[in-house]
Design an enzyme around this catalytic site. Sequence first.
Site, PDB file in Angstrom:
ATOM      1  N   HIS A  77      22.416   9.186  18.911  1.00 49.47           N
ATOM      2  CA  HIS A  77      23.304  10.303  19.231  1.00 49.47           C
ATOM      3  C   HIS A  77      24.395  10.457  18.177  1.00 49.47           C
ATOM      4  O   HIS A  77      25.061   9.492  17.805  1.00 49.47           O
ATOM      5  CB  HIS A  77      23.957  10.068  20.593  1.00 49.47           C
ATOM      6  CG  HIS A  77      24.827  11.195  21.041  1.00 49.47           C
ATOM      7  ND1 HIS A  77      24.317  12.416  21.391  1.00 49.47           N
ATOM      8  CD2 HIS A  77      26.176  11.297  21.172  1.00 49.47           C
ATOM      9  CE1 HIS A  77      25.309  13.222  21.738  1.00 49.47           C
ATOM     10  NE2 HIS A  77      26.442  12.563  21.603  1.00 49.47           N
ATOM     11  N   ASP A 120      17.896   9.566  20.152  1.00 44.09           N
ATOM     12  CA  ASP A 120      19.053  10.199  20.785  1.00 44.09           C
ATOM     13  C   ASP A 120      18.823  10.325  22.287  1.00 44.09           C
ATOM     14  O   ASP A 120      17.784  10.840  22.719  1.00 44.09           O
ATOM     15  CB  ASP A 120      19.248  11.587  20.159  1.00 44.09           C
ATOM     16  CG  ASP A 120      20.493  12.310  20.641  1.00 44.09           C
ATOM     17  OD1 ASP A 120      21.244  11.749  21.474  1.00 44.09           O
ATOM     18  OD2 ASP A 120      20.719  13.436  20.175  1.00 44.09           O
ATOM     19  N   SER A 148      27.512  17.516  20.503  1.00 40.87           N
ATOM     20  CA  SER A 148      27.547  16.839  21.796  1.00 40.87           C
ATOM     21  C   SER A 148      28.222  17.724  22.842  1.00 40.87           C
ATOM     22  O   SER A 148      27.754  18.833  23.116  1.00 40.87           O
ATOM     23  CB  SER A 148      28.236  15.482  21.651  1.00 40.87           C
ATOM     24  OG  SER A 148      28.033  14.680  22.779  1.00 40.87           O
TER      25      SER A 148
END
Length: 328
Positions: free
Chosen positions: A302, A272, A179
């Site tokens: 995600h 995601d 991320s």
Amino acid sequence: MSDQKNGVLVQARRIPFPSSVSKEARVRLERQVDEDGVPLNARYTMPSPDDHAGWMQLKAAAEGHYAAAVKGLAGTLRATVETVRTGTATIHVATPETLGVPHRAYVDFHGGAFVLGGGEACRMQAQMQADQHQAICYGVDYRMPPEHPYPAGLDDALAAYRYVLDRHPPSRIVVGGRSAGGNLAAAMLLRAKEEGFPMPAGLILLSPQVDLTESGDSFQVNQMVDVVLPTSLMRNNELYAGGADLSDPYLSPLFGDLTDFPPAFVQSGTRDLFLSNAVRMHRALRQANVAAELHVFEAMPHGGFQGNTPEDDQLAVDICRFVQARWG
């Protein structure tokens, strides 16, 4: 074409949990949605970029959550860990109980939307990576906003990489991030290349936040479908940037010159919110003649399914295979 044709009209509908994933993954998806079909995480709103007190309250609450998670993992982590500082950078150096081939190193950048995931959570993640790869892991506890906006985190990332280069040959170093950590991993390599540092043996980008302008298709298509990250992180992006241009490659490495980057492993899921980031980053790497793998998992939100599912296990196996191959 008519000016009115500016998009596709989608009727309101409930998106079912798919039968195409494992039972464990489906349970994980179900747990993160309320009875009315709204993701639990959609109930929360990030503070405005100028709400310093609001961000500090958010960070304090998250630290309590992470502390509980650390307590729950007590006794399962075997790696020992030492915390060191180099300049302004804090690094958690985790050494596995059984060290494999010497001189191998994994440099890890934690996620957390640029504001969360540091401290004990970062330290614990370094131990997990050391155990997983049987190699020394350097968990970079980079400075974060609101106290330390860009370029503080990127400066710490480069300082940490220099620290690791002093102790390991670049051919035995793999850099990775999830991320926001994927953003810093890629942006750090852009900086390292510009400043003449050698590239590592490999790069791992897990659901990477590499486009802070959020221009990709999945930011619209997967909105509210991603049960972990249901809505935009633009407030986080603006807080992190501190007024800098979000399209700057050091903030959005998707737009940088990726020539001479090391072979890369890029991962995402079909649900995601950052799927477009992974797809576009993979294409940009390929266009720069970089060997790159793209792994997209069915219905994965995600950051994965957030648990011990067969899909999460498969991803871990794929990452280990890639890392071992890059270490040679």
